[in-house]
Every structure is written in C-alpha cells, then in structure tokens.
Design a protein around this motif. Structure first.
Motif, PDB file in Angstrom:
ATOM      1  N   GLY A 346       0.799  -1.218   0.000  1.00  0.00           N
ATOM      2  CA  GLY A 346       0.000   0.000   0.000  1.00  0.00           C
ATOM      3  C   GLY A 346       0.829   1.263   0.000  1.00  0.00           C
ATOM      4  O   GLY A 346       2.011   1.267   0.356  1.00  0.00           O
ATOM      5  N   GLY A 347       0.184   2.357  -0.414  1.00  0.00           N
ATOM      6  CA  GLY A 347       0.797   3.678  -0.373  1.00  0.00           C
ATOM      7  C   GLY A 347      -0.247   4.714  -0.004  1.00  0.00           C
ATOM      8  O   GLY A 347      -1.358   4.705  -0.540  1.00  0.00           O
ATOM      9  N   PRO A 467      13.728   5.321  -8.457  1.00  0.00           N
ATOM     10  CA  PRO A 467      13.516   3.931  -8.905  1.00  0.00           C
ATOM     11  C   PRO A 467      12.047   3.560  -9.091  1.00  0.00           C
ATOM     12  O   PRO A 467      11.686   3.020 -10.147  1.00  0.00           O
ATOM     13  CB  PRO A 467      14.202   3.103  -7.811  1.00  0.00           C
ATOM     14  CG  PRO A 467      15.249   4.013  -7.251  1.00  0.00           C
ATOM     15  CD  PRO A 467      14.613   5.368  -7.264  1.00  0.00           C
ATOM     16  N   PRO A 468      11.139   3.826  -8.122  1.00  0.00           N
ATOM     17  CA  PRO A 468       9.741   3.443  -8.372  1.00  0.00           C
ATOM     18  C   PRO A 468       9.078   4.250  -9.484  1.00  0.00           C
ATOM     19  O   PRO A 468       8.216   3.720 -10.202  1.00  0.00           O
ATOM     20  CB  PRO A 468       9.054   3.683  -7.020  1.00  0.00           C
ATOM     21  CG  PRO A 468       9.935   4.630  -6.282  1.00  0.00           C
ATOM     22  CD  PRO A 468      11.321   4.305  -6.731  1.00  0.00           C
ATOM     23  N   ILE A 469       9.456   5.509  -9.648  1.00  0.00           N
ATOM     24  CA  ILE A 469       8.915   6.296 -10.764  1.00  0.00           C
ATOM     25  C   ILE A 469       9.314   5.660 -12.090  1.00  0.00           C
ATOM     26  O   ILE A 469       8.493   5.510 -13.008  1.00  0.00           O
ATOM     27  CB  ILE A 469       9.410   7.756 -10.680  1.00  0.00           C
ATOM     28  CG1 ILE A 469       8.678   8.506  -9.564  1.00  0.00           C
ATOM     29  CG2 ILE A 469       9.208   8.482 -12.013  1.00  0.00           C
ATOM     30  CD1 ILE A 469       9.222   9.893  -9.289  1.00  0.00           C
ATOM     31  N   ALA A 526       3.545   3.104  -3.051  1.00  0.00           N
ATOM     32  CA  ALA A 526       3.236   1.676  -2.927  1.00  0.00           C
ATOM     33  C   ALA A 526       4.231   0.825  -3.710  1.00  0.00           C
ATOM     34  O   ALA A 526       4.678  -0.234  -3.241  1.00  0.00           O
ATOM     35  CB  ALA A 526       1.807   1.415  -3.418  1.00  0.00           C
ATOM     36  N   ILE A 527       4.609   1.281  -4.903  1.00  0.00           N
ATOM     37  CA  ILE A 527       5.587   0.535  -5.703  1.00  0.00           C
ATOM     38  C   ILE A 527       6.944   0.519  -5.009  1.00  0.00           C
ATOM     39  O   ILE A 527       7.658  -0.491  -5.033  1.00  0.00           O
ATOM     40  CB  ILE A 527       5.684   1.137  -7.116  1.00  0.00           C
ATOM     41  CG1 ILE A 527       4.388   0.865  -7.889  1.00  0.00           C
ATOM     42  CG2 ILE A 527       6.881   0.561  -7.880  1.00  0.00           C
ATOM     43  CD1 ILE A 527       4.308   1.561  -9.226  1.00  0.00           C
ATOM     44  N   GLU A 528       7.292   1.631  -4.363  1.00  0.00           N
ATOM     45  CA  GLU A 528       8.555   1.659  -3.614  1.00  0.00           C
ATOM     46  C   GLU A 528       8.571   0.562  -2.560  1.00  0.00           C
ATOM     47  O   GLU A 528       9.588  -0.107  -2.357  1.00  0.00           O
ATOM     48  CB  GLU A 528       8.737   3.034  -2.967  1.00  0.00           C
ATOM     49  CG  GLU A 528      10.154   3.326  -2.487  1.00  0.00           C
ATOM     50  CD  GLU A 528      10.505   2.697  -1.161  1.00  0.00           C
ATOM     51  OE1 GLU A 528      11.704   2.501  -0.875  1.00  0.00           O
ATOM     52  OE2 GLU A 528       9.570   2.386  -0.382  1.00  0.00           O
TER      53      GLU A 528
END
Length: 546
Positions: A346-347, A467-469, A526-528
């Motif tokens: 989650g984010g 990195p997540p971007i 959330a991706i991070e």
C-alpha cells in the motif's frame, strides 16, 4: 557543437606567435612525457593527448603578451561525460603546480563537495604515484587531499564549495570540476579574486551542461558562447563548447534503421563526444551511450538526463511525464474482485485538510508472468471542497459514480473514512507493507500500527522516488500495468510533471503539476514498498523508517 563554434575555436589557436607555440608546446610536452593514464586498459601508459585536447591546450597556453606572459586567465570547457576531461584537468593542475614557472604556486581543485573535489585530486595523485618523474618531485598528503611540490614550495589542494567562507587563498591555478553542480558562485568568486597577486593565473572551469538556465555555470556557458561567436572580445578568456546543435531532439539522436543501428551516431553524436572511437584519437566505445539511449527509449523520464550528460544539452528542470494514450491502454478489462486474497503493498498520500487524499494498492503479478502490477487506487475529497471545484463538476460526478472517488462530508479530509477503508482492505487482501509520507500521515499511521499493520516511512525525495517512478514508467510503456480503467487516475497521470535533479534523479513535482496528482503519488509510494518486500509477513505491529 555548431559549425560556427567549431571553426571559431580552431582559428583562435592557429594565430599563435612563435613564443606562444613554445609556451603551448611546454605544457603539451609536460603532459605527454610526465603524466600517465590512471584507469582502464591504458593505465600506466603515457598520456597522449587527443586532437581536441591538443587544440584546447594550445588555445589556453599559446597566447602570450610581449613579455612572454600567458594572456588567457580563464579557460572554459563544456563537453559531455566520459571524454577524458577529469584526466585533462588533473594533468593541467599538475603542470600549473610543477612546470608553469610560478614560485610557491597554489593550485586548487574546486567542486561542489569534498567527494567531487576529490575525484580530480585522486586522478592527479594516481598520476604522481604512477609516474617516475612526478613521484620524484611531489609528495602526496592523502589525508588532507594535498599534493606538495617541495622544489618550488607549491601545493595542489582539493577544496569543496562550503569552504568559500574561508580566506587567505593566494591561488595561481584553479580547476573547478563540474561547474554545473556548484550550489552558488561563492567559491568561484572567492578563488578567482585571490589570483590578483599572480603574474599569469589560470582559472579552468570544466563541466557538462546543467539543469535550468541559471547559476554560475549557465552564466559562464553564455559567456563562452559569446566569446566563440565573437560578439564578446576578451583575449583573457578561452572557450570550447562541444554540443549538439540547439533544438536537437532526443528522437533525432535516437533514430534507428530497421537493423537497430543509430542513424546519427556518426554525425550528431561526435559533436558532443569528440573522444568517440572513430573520431581522431578517439577512445570512447559508443556502446555505453547506445545502452543509455535504448534505456531512455523505454523510460522517457531518463531522456533529459541522457541529453544533458551524453549530448551536453542544457535541459529544463521540469518535464511532462506520461503519454496519456499509453496510460489509458493499461487496462485489461478484468474485474477488481479477482484481487481478493492476493498479496499487495500500500501507499498513502494525504492532504493537510481540504484536498484530495489517496490510498493505493499494488498487486505484484505471479512470477511466471514477469514484472507487472495490478493497481487499485481510491481517492477522497470533502464534499464542500468538491462543490468549489466548479470546473471539474462533471468529472467529479463521473469519478464518484465509477467508485474511484469517495466524497466525504464537510470541508476537511476525513481520516476516519480512510482508516476504515484501509482496515477493510486488510481483511480482503494480504497487505505486506504500507508506505507513507511522514509529512502528513502521523495521525493516521499510529492507529493503523496499533491495529497490527506494517507501515514504513517513505521519504519523498528524488533518491528514494526515482527507482519506483522509473519502474512505473517502464511498466506503462510495456503495458504491464493494469489500473482497471480508473478515469480519475488517468486524469492525474496526465497532470504529472517531473522535477529533474543532478545525476538523473527525478521526483513528482506537485507544485509544478497543472492539477492534482495524489493518486499517482500514492501509487509510486506503494511501488517503492513492493520493490523492498519484507522477508516474511509480520504478525506483530512494525513501525519502521526509510
């Protein structure tokens, strides 16, 4: 580099007098006879200057007055990365220290911080260690980043920008590396004004292009262009700029034929990269640049960095991010109910009081499908705030109708509603970790931790978010993201502007984006977390920090 700039810089050194040619030859002879390469396959071999390096040295050292003193006091070199500029800077610094005829010379290697200043120093120190002559006339003091020359009482010293407040400098030579990273002009000005007591001081500013048209590096770049074009006449300044023509686009530089060969590799690329193999004296394998270009084709947010670092182009501090058509194509028509029971991350992105809040969940695909995510995002907006957004009235109604937007009572963010939705999702899905921005989330984080959920602080700076971007961007380009046709999220994705910083780092620029992007911010957070999964599900409450 434009043809005019190339021609202008060559004419300057071709007008040298016999005395000037002898002066330039002395520097060339010192470098090629005494200095060596320090890394890679050429380590330990004599430093044989390439044609462009020879031209630059002759331009800087070959113009003398009637007393035989060097006329050039400031040398400016703008060139792409990996062209041998640090080695050239180190060799020139050693010449100024040892063989320039100055008594008690003080040569300073300046940069934005100690690490950057230490790069040229490290090259110079290695040259001294690996050269029989240099090691016989110099002493290295590694702990204080100095090279001493006892025979003329001189020294070379690495110095960071935060030393600008110090005084007592009496510089005879200055090498300022990567001027585009200078936090301000303080150190540049302090060191240059300290040269006034010297007969023939030299300040050497060397850099790739920067980000944004401001600061000392941009000022020097503009001045260099005027010197080269002849609109400003100042014989005390020598300038070279290696760059692709103004207006060149990434698409032009990345154009390929049917076999995947880059069509502009032999004409446009060498303008900023004179050391490419295939150019006179070239040593740089173009495959490294090819790989960066291919990667930027997959991750468009990297294109500014590639243009800046590898083609020496000044780029803007912000850029639009995702192609709306590609984003909208990332929906496979499946139902959200299929996510029940799946593992996810989650984010949270929360507003201060009266704006959008967002709660995002990313569900990693099964390993046999490769990297990909299903993305579920819910946004929240107070009804009183929504009523004031008259220009979005129709959109807000549509978003609420499809379920991507929850309208809450009152005029402030309803954290209780978000809290209850997170708990409900924790019952429905296996939430391994929840990332949050520590700036505003504390009031919601503590009760969620007390409920036994794992939450991790995710700083919103570019080092954390790049990195997540880039992962999200790559997945959109490859259509390996499924956002279930969320129209509110599509609107926010189209609003995103990226802020670029040195080193190719990026972050979401909320203050520059044309409208709200909170759902995208929550998705990136959330991706991070998905990129850093815990080793095993935690049963007890965890409150951790990044």
């Amino acid at each position: 580099m434009t043809a005019a700039r190339r021609t202008r810089s060559r004419r300057c050194w071709m007008r040298l007098s016999a005395a000037g040619r002898r002066k330039a030859a002395a520097c060339v002879s010192f470098i090629q006879a005494c200095c060596v390469h320090t890394i890679g396959q050429w380590a330990g071999q004599p430093f044989i200057l390439t044609p462009w390096q020879l031209e630059f040295i002759e331009q800087v050292f070959g113009l003398v007055d009637r007393h035989g003193m060097r006329v050039v006091r400031t040398a400016l070199l703008f060139i792409a990365r990996k062209q041998g500029k640090s080695e050239l800077a180190a060799a020139i610094a050693l010449f100024l220290l040892i063989a320039d005829g100055e008594q008690a010379p003080q040569v300073y290697g300046a940069a934005k911080d100690s690490d950057q200043a230490g790069l040229v120093f490290a090259v110079a120190a290695d040259m001294v260690r690996m050269s029989e002559y240099l090691s016989g006339v110099c002493d290295i003091k590694e702990s204080v980043k100095r090279i001493l020359c006892p025979m003329n009482r001189g020294f070379y010293r690495a110095i960071p920008a935060d030393a600008a407040g110090a005084h007592g400098f009496n510089a005879s030579g200055i090498v300022y590396d990567e001027l585009h990273t200078a936090p301000d002009r303080s150190l540049w000005d302090v060191l240059r004004t300290s040269t006034m007591a010297r007969q023939q001081p030299l300040t050497f500013g060397i850099s790739t292009a920067g980000i944004g048209q401001s600061g000392i590096c941009w000022e020097m770049y503009e001045l260099a262009g005027k010197i080269i074009a002849g609109t400003v006449r100042n014989p005390a300044i020598a300038a070279r700029i290696f760059e692709v023509p103004e207006g060149t686009t990434f698409a032009q530089l990345a154009e390929q034929d049917d076999g995947g060969n880059f069509l502009r590799e032999n004409d446009l690329w060498p303008m900023a990269n004179p050391s490419l193999i295939g150019q006179p004296g070239g040593f740089l394998d173009p495959e490294g640049i090819r790989e960066k270009v291919r990667e930027a084709l997959e991750i468009p947010s990297m294109q500014n960095s590639v243009l800046q670092l590898h083609y020496n182009m000044w780029v803007g501090a912000e850029s639009h991010w995702l192609d709306p058509t590609m984003w909208r194509a990332c929906s496979d028509g499946s139902e959200v109910d299929a996510l029940d029971g799946r593992e996810c991350y989650g984010g949270l992105d929360l507003a201060s009081t009266n704006d959008f809040c967002s709660w995002a969940l990313v569900f990693p695909w099964a390993e046999d499908r490769g990297l990909g995510y299903d993305l579920l995002v819910r946004c929240y907006l107070p009804k009183d705030v929504a009523a004031k957004r008259t220009h979005l009235r129709g959109d807000i109604a549509a978003w609420a109708n499809e379920g991507s937007l929850t309208l809450t009572e009152g005029n402030v963010a309803d954290y209780n509603r978000i809290f209850n939705d997170v708990l409900a999702d924790a019952e429905r899905y296996v939430i391994r970790d929840i990332g949050y921005d520590p700036f505003l989330a504390t009031n919601l984080v503590v009760p969620l931790v007390q409920e036994g959920l794992t939450l991790t602080e995710v700083r919103q700076g570019p080092r954390t978010l790049t990195p997540p971007i880039q992962v999200l961007e790559r997945l959109v380009m490859q259509r390996r993201l499924n956002h279930y046709g969320n129209r509110l999220l599509a609107w926010q994705a189209d609003n995103v502007v990226l802020a670029h910083s040195e080193g190719g780092l990026v972050k979401l620029a909320k203050d520059k984006s044309r409208e709200k992007i909170d759902g995208i911010a929550a998705s990136v957070t959330a991706i991070e977390r998905a990129m850093h999964p815990p080793e095993a599900p935690k049963k007890s409450a965890v409150f951790s920090f990044r």
